[in-house]
Design a protein around this motif. Structure first.
Motif, mmCIF file in Angstrom:
data_model
loop_
_atom_site.group_PDB
_atom_site.id
_atom_site.type_symbol
_atom_site.label_atom_id
_atom_site.label_comp_id
_atom_site.label_asym_id
_atom_site.label_seq_id
_atom_site.Cartn_x
_atom_site.Cartn_y
_atom_site.Cartn_z
ATOM 1 N N LYS A 306 -52.420 -29.997 -25.179
ATOM 2 C CA LYS A 306 -52.527 -31.000 -26.479
ATOM 3 C C LYS A 306 -51.551 -31.398 -27.480
ATOM 4 O O LYS A 306 -50.056 -30.608 -27.312
ATOM 5 C CB LYS A 306 -53.509 -30.350 -27.429
ATOM 6 N N ASP A 307 -51.895 -32.802 -27.620
ATOM 7 C CA ASP A 307 -50.295 -32.841 -28.586
ATOM 8 C C ASP A 307 -48.428 -33.343 -28.109
ATOM 9 O O ASP A 307 -48.213 -32.734 -28.413
ATOM 10 C CB ASP A 307 -50.165 -32.360 -29.425
ATOM 11 N N THR A 308 -49.023 -33.703 -26.522
ATOM 12 C CA THR A 308 -47.848 -33.669 -26.099
ATOM 13 C C THR A 308 -48.325 -34.762 -25.016
ATOM 14 O O THR A 308 -49.899 -35.147 -24.789
ATOM 15 C CB THR A 308 -47.425 -32.753 -25.422
ATOM 16 N N TYR A 309 -47.378 -35.506 -24.306
ATOM 17 C CA TYR A 309 -47.417 -36.326 -23.304
ATOM 18 C C TYR A 309 -47.016 -35.779 -21.838
ATOM 19 O O TYR A 309 -47.030 -36.874 -20.593
ATOM 20 C CB TYR A 309 -47.185 -37.531 -23.774
ATOM 21 N N GLU A 310 -46.396 -34.785 -21.825
ATOM 22 C CA GLU A 310 -45.944 -33.699 -20.834
ATOM 23 C C GLU A 310 -47.383 -33.324 -19.722
ATOM 24 O O GLU A 310 -47.908 -32.055 -20.391
ATOM 25 C CB GLU A 310 -45.099 -32.938 -21.253
ATOM 26 N N VAL A 311 -46.942 -34.019 -18.552
ATOM 27 C CA VAL A 311 -47.699 -33.663 -17.748
ATOM 28 C C VAL A 311 -47.068 -32.277 -16.862
ATOM 29 O O VAL A 311 -45.841 -32.642 -16.705
ATOM 30 C CB VAL A 311 -48.567 -34.635 -16.656
ATOM 31 N N VAL A 312 -47.633 -30.955 -16.508
ATOM 32 C CA VAL A 312 -47.255 -30.276 -14.775
ATOM 33 C C VAL A 312 -47.218 -30.955 -13.945
ATOM 34 O O VAL A 312 -47.171 -31.497 -13.104
ATOM 35 C CB VAL A 312 -48.446 -29.713 -14.712
ATOM 36 N N ASP A 313 -45.315 -31.937 -14.356
ATOM 37 C CA ASP A 313 -44.856 -32.754 -12.775
ATOM 38 C C ASP A 313 -44.300 -31.903 -11.725
ATOM 39 O O ASP A 313 -43.709 -30.408 -12.132
ATOM 40 C CB ASP A 313 -44.114 -33.710 -13.402
ATOM 41 N N PHE A 333 -49.651 -26.546 -3.362
ATOM 42 C CA PHE A 333 -50.605 -27.164 -5.168
ATOM 43 C C PHE A 333 -51.378 -27.999 -6.050
ATOM 44 O O PHE A 333 -51.158 -28.832 -4.509
ATOM 45 C CB PHE A 333 -49.482 -26.536 -6.314
ATOM 46 N N SER A 334 -52.297 -28.472 -6.292
ATOM 47 C CA SER A 334 -53.411 -29.197 -7.102
ATOM 48 C C SER A 334 -53.962 -28.401 -7.763
ATOM 49 O O SER A 334 -54.491 -28.579 -8.723
ATOM 50 C CB SER A 334 -54.879 -28.874 -6.523
ATOM 51 N N ILE A 335 -52.496 -30.120 -9.140
ATOM 52 C CA ILE A 335 -52.663 -29.332 -10.923
ATOM 53 C C ILE A 335 -53.054 -30.226 -11.469
ATOM 54 O O ILE A 335 -52.742 -31.593 -11.173
ATOM 55 C CB ILE A 335 -51.128 -29.000 -10.942
ATOM 56 N N TYR A 336 -54.326 -30.849 -12.155
ATOM 57 C CA TYR A 336 -54.694 -31.983 -12.726
ATOM 58 C C TYR A 336 -54.688 -31.524 -14.567
ATOM 59 O O TYR A 336 -54.698 -30.117 -14.822
ATOM 60 C CB TYR A 336 -56.462 -31.742 -12.857
ATOM 61 N N THR A 337 -53.741 -32.216 -15.009
ATOM 62 C CA THR A 337 -53.205 -32.359 -16.560
ATOM 63 C C THR A 337 -53.966 -32.840 -17.110
ATOM 64 O O THR A 337 -54.149 -33.690 -16.862
ATOM 65 C CB THR A 337 -51.371 -32.227 -16.977
ATOM 66 N N TYR A 338 -54.809 -32.374 -18.072
ATOM 67 C CA TYR A 338 -55.668 -33.616 -18.851
ATOM 68 C C TYR A 338 -54.784 -32.824 -20.510
ATOM 69 O O TYR A 338 -55.087 -32.419 -21.406
ATOM 70 C CB TYR A 338 -57.553 -32.408 -19.363
ATOM 71 N N LEU A 339 -54.634 -34.402 -20.624
ATOM 72 C CA LEU A 339 -53.707 -34.493 -22.095
ATOM 73 C C LEU A 339 -54.590 -35.188 -23.977
ATOM 74 O O LEU A 339 -55.501 -36.026 -22.946
ATOM 75 C CB LEU A 339 -52.474 -35.908 -21.781
ATOM 76 N N PHE A 340 -54.539 -34.522 -24.676
ATOM 77 C CA PHE A 340 -54.993 -35.167 -25.698
ATOM 78 C C PHE A 340 -53.757 -35.255 -27.086
ATOM 79 O O PHE A 340 -53.272 -33.891 -27.197
ATOM 80 C CB PHE A 340 -56.368 -33.423 -25.994
ATOM 81 N N ASN A 347 -49.197 -46.461 -23.607
ATOM 82 C CA ASN A 347 -47.741 -46.554 -23.177
ATOM 83 C C ASN A 347 -46.765 -45.648 -22.815
ATOM 84 O O ASN A 347 -46.221 -45.330 -22.483
ATOM 85 C CB ASN A 347 -48.072 -47.692 -24.041
ATOM 86 N N ASP A 348 -47.485 -45.161 -24.008
ATOM 87 C CA ASP A 348 -46.090 -43.568 -24.023
ATOM 88 C C ASP A 348 -46.293 -42.476 -23.554
ATOM 89 O O ASP A 348 -45.489 -41.251 -22.566
ATOM 90 C CB ASP A 348 -46.351 -42.646 -25.215
ATOM 91 N N PHE A 349 -47.414 -41.942 -22.368
ATOM 92 C CA PHE A 349 -47.849 -41.674 -21.667
ATOM 93 C C PHE A 349 -47.083 -41.532 -20.401
ATOM 94 O O PHE A 349 -46.943 -42.948 -20.155
ATOM 95 C CB PHE A 349 -49.698 -41.278 -20.631
ATOM 96 N N PRO A 350 -46.131 -40.358 -19.348
ATOM 97 C CA PRO A 350 -45.487 -41.235 -17.952
ATOM 98 C C PRO A 350 -46.879 -41.932 -17.085
ATOM 99 O O PRO A 350 -47.755 -41.904 -16.961
ATOM 100 C CB PRO A 350 -45.577 -39.643 -17.903
ATOM 101 N N SER A 351 -45.948 -42.421 -16.750
ATOM 102 C CA SER A 351 -47.160 -43.519 -15.239
ATOM 103 C C SER A 351 -47.323 -42.889 -13.829
ATOM 104 O O SER A 351 -46.406 -41.224 -13.993
ATOM 105 C CB SER A 351 -45.797 -44.531 -14.532
ATOM 106 N N ASN A 352 -47.935 -43.021 -12.814
ATOM 107 C CA ASN A 352 -47.610 -42.701 -11.333
ATOM 108 C C ASN A 352 -46.436 -42.261 -11.325
ATOM 109 O O ASN A 352 -46.115 -41.632 -10.418
ATOM 110 C CB ASN A 352 -48.672 -43.095 -11.285
ATOM 111 N N ASP A 353 -45.862 -42.919 -10.948
ATOM 112 C CA ASP A 353 -44.080 -43.651 -10.747
ATOM 113 C C ASP A 353 -43.688 -42.614 -11.418
ATOM 114 O O ASP A 353 -42.400 -41.991 -10.603
ATOM 115 C CB ASP A 353 -43.835 -44.339 -10.749
ATOM 116 N N ASP A 354 -43.531 -42.218 -12.573
ATOM 117 C CA ASP A 354 -42.610 -41.717 -13.274
ATOM 118 C C ASP A 354 -42.842 -39.942 -12.457
ATOM 119 O O ASP A 354 -42.314 -39.057 -12.695
ATOM 120 C CB ASP A 354 -42.961 -41.466 -14.885
ATOM 121 N N ILE A 355 -44.177 -39.421 -12.665
ATOM 122 C CA ILE A 355 -44.465 -38.322 -12.139
ATOM 123 C C ILE A 355 -44.244 -38.183 -10.378
ATOM 124 O O ILE A 355 -43.587 -36.997 -10.429
ATOM 125 C CB ILE A 355 -45.901 -38.270 -11.810
ATOM 126 N N GLN A 356 -44.226 -39.198 -9.817
ATOM 127 C CA GLN A 356 -43.715 -39.458 -8.744
ATOM 128 C C GLN A 356 -42.529 -38.950 -8.450
ATOM 129 O O GLN A 356 -41.823 -38.551 -7.979
ATOM 130 C CB GLN A 356 -44.113 -40.479 -7.436
#
Length: 369
Positions: A306-313, A333-340, A347-356
């Motif tokens: 919550k209150d962040t835009y960082e996924v477990v990457d 690993f298979s980790i799903y991150t749910y961001l609230f 647009n502030d959230f990381p894209s798939n390319d950023d995570i990759q």
């Protein structure tokens, strides 16, 4: 062409495509050559008596199969059997009438906790006092096998409903009783669930912090809370090297987590959570950091942030986990991150390319996001 015109090698290939119990029922007694193949020590070393394992759904036919095998065949092969898989349906007919001197692996599947506890003790017990274990044990074949022979035990418990007044003590009793009486248990799989419900039952805390099964090296278990996970790693199993745990709730714990004591014996750790957790960093990461000698790690998690835009990457995994595990060879690993987060735009959230890009291929290999 007659079936018996085929060479032994082809006949064995055909027999190995069949369930062994079904083959013994249908083919034994037809010809001495077939009997030699059917009763070979390699062929009959594993018997699976679960109904779904043969092509039959008619109750009388199931009775015929089990009755013939138990009455006419088991006495001829009982000293060749290494592994048994049994359901409640045929439990007494299979175990109580004949000994199995070489059985070291036992699977008990689709039992209710009360039924299994009754087989273990001969009576219905709600509150188990470990000091009186010897006085309540039954004297049947199941007890003798668990105490003296079984090194690999697989128990699958399915209960119809949750009995809140019972406080799940029956499940605790089965688990603790088996660990307390076994003299040679090496691998123990203990799964319990509510029928038509994803909820796991409580294991809760065992009654003593002293080692209760010094021979156990592998534990595969479903539990309800992260407290239960921690209690299973507090020294009760001093030889434990492989721990596979499925946790229903990873939530706040009843006491402070130990951040210092290293779990030096643990070589393999697998953690799966069923319900999304907000305590990934506070609990999961801190526990894994204590496993300095891990060689294999598997994480299957649903994480809420919550209150962040960082996924477990890749950066998180490397900085929080990998740099603490210098002996690690395999990481799956298979980790799903749910961001609230209501304070930022999409647009502030990381894209798939950023995570990759956060997964350095030299550290992780090929990763999908």
């Amino acid at each position: 062409m007659n079936l018996l015109d085929l060479p032994d090698e082809i006949l064995l290939c055909i027999l190995h495509k069949m369930n062994v119990v079904d083959a013994l029922y249908r083919q034994s007694g037809l010809h001495h050559r077939l009997d030699q193949l059917l009763f070979d020590a390699i062929y009959v070393r594993e018997l699976d008596f679960t109904i779904k394992s043969w092509d039959s759904s008619i109750s009388p036919l199931n009775d015929l199969i089990i009755d013939k095998v138990c009455e006419k065949i088991l006495s001829r092969i009982n000293n060749k059997i290494i592994k048994l898989t049994i359901e409640p349906y045929a439990f007494e007919r299979i175990l109580n009438n004949i000994s199995y001197p070489k059985v070291s692996s036992l699977s008990l599947t689709n039992f209710s906790s009360k039924t299994l506890l009754q087989h273990l003790t001969g009576i219905m017990i709600i509150n188990l006092n470990p000091l009186n274990i010897e006085s309540i044990l039954g004297n049947d074949a199941l007890i003798q096998l668990i105490v003296k022979q079984i090194t690999h035990l697989n128990i699958n418990i399915i209960d119809e409903i949750i009995d809140e007044t019972d406080n799940n003590n029956d499940q605790l009793n089965v688990f603790e009783l088996i660990l307390s009486i076994s003299k040679c248990l090496i691998e123990f799989t203990f799964h319990q669930s509510i029928k038509n419900n994803h909820q796991c039952l409580f294991i809760d805390h065992l009654s003593s912090t002293n080692p209760i099964c010094s021979t156990l090296t592998k534990l595969d278990i479903e539990i309800n809370t992260f407290d239960d996970c921690l209690s299973l790693l507090d020294g009760r199993f001093p030889s434990l090297s492989h721990f596979l745990v499925y946790v229903n709730y990873i939530s706040s714990i009843s006491s402070d987590i130990d951040k210092i004591t290293k779990l030096s014996k643990l070589k393999y750790f697998s953690l799966t959570n069923y319900i999304s957790t907000q305590f990934y960093n506070d609990l999961v990461v801190l526990l894994i950091q204590r496993m300095s000698y891990l060689e294999e790690l598997r994480l299957f998690l649903n994480v809420i942030r919550k209150d962040t835009y960082e996924v477990v990457d890749g950066n998180n995994l490397y900085n929080d986990i990998l740099i603490h595990l210098s002996q690690l060879k395999i990481f799956q690993f298979s980790i799903y991150t749910y961001l609230f987060n209501t304070n930022v735009s999409i647009n502030d959230f990381p894209s798939n390319d950023d995570i990759q890009r956060s997964f350095n291929p030299n550290r992780f290999g090929q990763i999908g996001s």
